[in-house]
Design an enzyme around this catalytic site. Structure first.
Site, PDB file in Angstrom:
ATOM      1  N   PHE A 141      33.473  20.888  34.286  1.00  0.00           N
ATOM      2  CA  PHE A 141      34.323  22.046  33.968  1.00  0.00           C
ATOM      3  C   PHE A 141      35.361  22.218  35.063  1.00  0.00           C
ATOM      4  CE2 PHE A 141      35.623  26.477  34.006  1.00  0.00           C
ATOM      5  CZ  PHE A 141      35.969  26.650  32.675  1.00  0.00           C
ATOM      6  N   ASP A 226      36.221  18.933  42.763  1.00  0.00           N
ATOM      7  CA  ASP A 226      36.371  20.311  42.311  1.00  0.00           C
ATOM      8  C   ASP A 226      35.233  21.123  42.932  1.00  0.00           C
ATOM      9  OD1 ASP A 226      36.337  22.744  41.058  1.00  0.00           O
ATOM     10  OD2 ASP A 226      36.717  21.948  39.048  1.00  0.00           O
ATOM     11  N   LYS A 255      37.083  30.639  43.363  1.00  0.00           N
ATOM     12  CA  LYS A 255      35.963  31.576  43.263  1.00  0.00           C
ATOM     13  C   LYS A 255      35.695  32.382  44.549  1.00  0.00           C
ATOM     14  CE  LYS A 255      33.820  30.333  38.999  1.00  0.00           C
ATOM     15  NZ  LYS A 255      34.115  29.045  38.380  1.00  0.00           N
TER      16      LYS A 255
HETATM   17  C1  LIG Z   1      35.245  28.517  37.546  1.00  0.00           C
HETATM   18  C2  LIG Z   1      35.610  27.104  37.704  1.00  0.00           C
HETATM   19  C3  LIG Z   1      36.927  26.639  37.488  1.00  0.00           C
HETATM   20  C4  LIG Z   1      38.010  27.533  36.940  1.00  0.00           C
HETATM   21  O1  LIG Z   1      38.356  28.566  37.793  1.00  0.00           O
HETATM   22  P1  LIG Z   1      39.220  29.797  37.217  1.00  0.00           P
HETATM   23  O2  LIG Z   1      39.445  30.659  38.414  1.00  0.00           O
HETATM   24  O3  LIG Z   1      38.418  30.433  36.144  1.00  0.00           O
HETATM   25  O4  LIG Z   1      40.485  29.214  36.692  1.00  0.00           O
HETATM   26  C5  LIG Z   1      37.208  25.323  37.757  1.00  0.00           C
HETATM   27  N1  LIG Z   1      36.268  24.483  38.215  1.00  0.00           N
HETATM   28  C6  LIG Z   1      34.989  24.882  38.432  1.00  0.00           C
HETATM   29  C7  LIG Z   1      33.997  23.910  38.959  1.00  0.00           C
HETATM   30  C8  LIG Z   1      34.622  26.197  38.177  1.00  0.00           C
HETATM   31  O5  LIG Z   1      33.342  26.583  38.359  1.00  0.00           O
END
Ligand SMILES: *Cc1c(COP(=O)(O)O)cnc(C)c1O
Length: 405
Positions: A141, A226, A255
């Site tokens: 994700f 990520d 986050k």
């Molecule tokens: C939450 C998340 C995102 C997206 O972040 P947003 O601030 O919602 O755009 C991307 N990568 C990972 C691994 C995430 O947990």
């Protein structure tokens, strides 16, 4: 004059908000540390942390102070002008990591969008415009922009929004042979979460991460991590890559970076950054002084031995409580994750019940998360009080017993 206070309830949501969420039935109005109160004054213990965001709990006094001080000083300049908080935060992120250059944005998706664009741009400048293939993973994700949702490995999130960006290949996570089968000299990047968050709290193995690093080097591809969810102390180290003995080329963080204030960053090296020039990429709000001042305060607290080493002891308390519950109810097939990103996978006979358990937990006064339909996820404050863990887990146990009985 204060704005008029219109009376709103959970029912208002169904009338005024785009129906892309199904929020809980209560409306939080106040938080302090790891406790939250709703409109009726009912108290909850927060094990959800705003999805791994409020890493220092709600309204941490140092963050509130940073917000107030910067809020009375300077909020926004745009990137036509730079600002001191952004320069300080970038310097501190560089000092704490592999990175030499920072790009600020406002969300995880934007940091990833910048990361993926940079990976392709770098390949086109240094190698060839045909070196555009991105390898990513099933259940990964990376956010909800069209590019990030396409790199993400859950088609249900990208279907219906086509045509999608091309030249993105998905293979199974933790499967090095699958990566070997698709990587070639036209590959510009491998994109991976060191711990898949939304995909079920699934950590990468050490062999997998080290193997990815090696494959990237062999094919002059970039390793893009990520760490939007796994970073900023969540794993017990500032960034999860430190557990693996690998150095990324590009890393995204968001986050918990602002402890609840929207801010994100993409980190990279001088060599990769040097392919970009003014006008090639940008954002209006990214790196604004208000966000950066709060993130700087959060980083100063999180990046300390006291907070980072406290993550592991708190994890043990959670895991011990989960194992006790499991011994009693035969509930979980796996308890996994790293640090305070904890996933408890439900046994097949309880499959699909994660959401019911979430709702029952809220009724008992504890906020938790799921990751898919079969995994209960905990992403509490990194400084949650042990007494709050104890009380919250007691409430969670009650909720589970009610759902199963
Ligand atoms: C939450 C998340 C995102 C997206 O972040 P947003 O601030 O919602 O755009 C991307 N990568 C990972 C691994 C995430 O947990």
């Amino acid at each position: 004059m204060a704005a008029d206070k219109l009376a709103v309830t959970r029912a208002t949501f169904d009338e005024v908000i785009l129906p892309v969420y199904a929020p809980a039935q209560f409306v939080p109005v106040k938080g302090k540390g790891s406790r939250v109160w709703d409109q009726q004054g009912k108290e909850y213990i927060d094990f959800s942390g705003g999805i791994a965001v409020t890493a220092l709990g709600h309204c941490h006094p140092v963050l509130v102070e940073a917000l107030k001080t910067q809020g009375e000083t300077l909020w926004h300049t745009s990137n036509v002008f730079t600002n001191e908080p952004a320069l300080r935060l970038a310097s501190k992120l560089i000092a704490a990591t592999f990175a030499e250059r920072v790009f600020f944005a406002n969300s995880g998706a934007e940091a990833n969008e910048a990361a993926f664009k940079l990976a392709r741009y770098y390949a086109s400048k240094r190698h060839s415009p045909y070196k555009s293939k991105i390898i990513a993973f099933h259940n990964g994700f990376h956010g909800r922009t069209l590019f990030t949702v396409s790199v993400g490995g859950q088609p249900k999130y990208s279907d219906g929004f086509g045509p999608k960006p091309a030249d993105i290949v998905h293979v199974p996570f933790n499967d090095l042979d699958a990566v070997k089968a698709v990587i070639d000299d036209h590959t510009c990047a491998i994109v991976v979460e060191p711990i898949q968050g939304e995909g079920g709290v699934m950590p990468a193995t050490v062999e997998f991460m080290q193997g990815l690093r090696k494959l990237c080097d062999e094919h002059q591809a970039l390793l893009v991590l990520d760490e939007v969810q796994s970073g900023m102390g969540r794993s017990g180290k500032l960034f999860a890559y430190e557990h693996y003995g690998v150095t990324p080329d590009i890393l995204s963080t968001a986050k918990a970076l602002g402890g609840g204030f929207p801010v994100s960053a993409m980190l990279t090296t001088n060599e990769i950054a040097s392919t970009m020039s003014p006008g090639v990429h940008g954002t209006t709000y990214g790196g604004n002084p208000l966000a950066c001042a709060i993130a700087e305060a959060a980083l100063d607290i999180i990046n300390t031995e006291a907070v980072l080493s406290g993550v592991e002891t708190r994890r043990e308390q959670f895991v011990t409580a989960l194992k006790a519950l499991d011994a009693k109810l035969d509930l979980f097939s796996d308890i996994r994750g790293k640090g305070l990103l904890i996933g408890a996978a439900l046994k097949p006979q309880h499959a699909g019940k994660a959401r019911d358990i979430l709702n029952a937990a809220a009724a008992e006064g504890v906020m938790i998360l799921n990751a898919g339909t079969d995994v209960i996820r905990f992403a509490p404050s990194l400084v949650i009080e042990p007494t709050d863990i104890e009380e919250g887990m007691a409430r969670f146990a009650k909720a589970v017993e009610k759902v199963l009985s």
